[in-house]
Write an enzyme that holds these catalytic residues in place. Structure first.
Site: not given
Length: 183
Positions: A72, A132, A168, A62
């Site tokens: 991130k 995250y 995904d 992603h």
């Protein structure tokens, strides 16, 4: 914190710098000033947590495009994961290259993911939990993804992928999309 630049421009592995005494240790896991000193964006817009029941669970690949491109900071807080990032910046000297890093609760290592890097990971243990820190708000209209098994990247996952979301698994192959195109 100990910053080690990876072979991908602007992506860093961040290890803890322990201060130990008889009680155990103390370590800083994030410092905006230290991030800035290394040329990294210290913005934290959201903190997210994902939990994976089964070893072999894959999440990714992603990323978000401008104006909602996100950084991130990924850390495995329980179990172990194999974390992969791909540089999707067309003007980068490491465009379309990837790295994989093992992040575990034991090594307490983090991976800094720059903007326009596709990111995903594979749970190496049952019960893998991942934290995250994200530099931009989740913006569905700017979300993009790449196939985890796309031959354009040749990612070698260390164990069999046994659990993956329909979304995904259905991301298009790279040859059919561009970084900024809606997929």
């Amino acid at each position: 914190m100990l910053f080690t630049e990876t072979k991908l421009k602007d992506a860093f592995i961040i290890d803890l710098e322990h201060r130990e005494d008889p009680r155990g240790f103390f370590a800083r896991t994030f410092c905006a000033k230290e991030f800035e000193e290394h040329g990294l964006k210290p913005t934290v817009a959201q903190c997210n947590l994902s939990f994976n029941h089964k070893k072999g669970t894959l999440r990714g690949m992603h990323y978000q495009v401008p104006p909602a491109a996100e950084t991130k900071l990924i850390r495995c807080t329980q179990g172990a994961i194999y974390d992969v990032i791909i540089d999707m910046r067309p003007d980068s000297p490491t465009y379309m290259q990837h790295i994989g890093v093992e992040l575990t609760a034991e090594n307490r290592r983090a991976l800094y993911v720059p903007e326009l890097f596709a990111h995903g990971y594979l749970a190496l243990t049952d019960g893998a939990e991942v934290g995250y820190q994200v530099g931009e708000f989740y913006t569905p209209g700017h979300e993009r993804g790449l196939r985890y098994d796309d031959p354009a990247f040749g990612i070698e996952w260390p164990i069999e992928i046994t659990v993956i979301s329909d979304k995904d698994a259905a991301w298009p192959l790279f040859e059919s999309v561009s970084v900024g195109a809606k997929s």
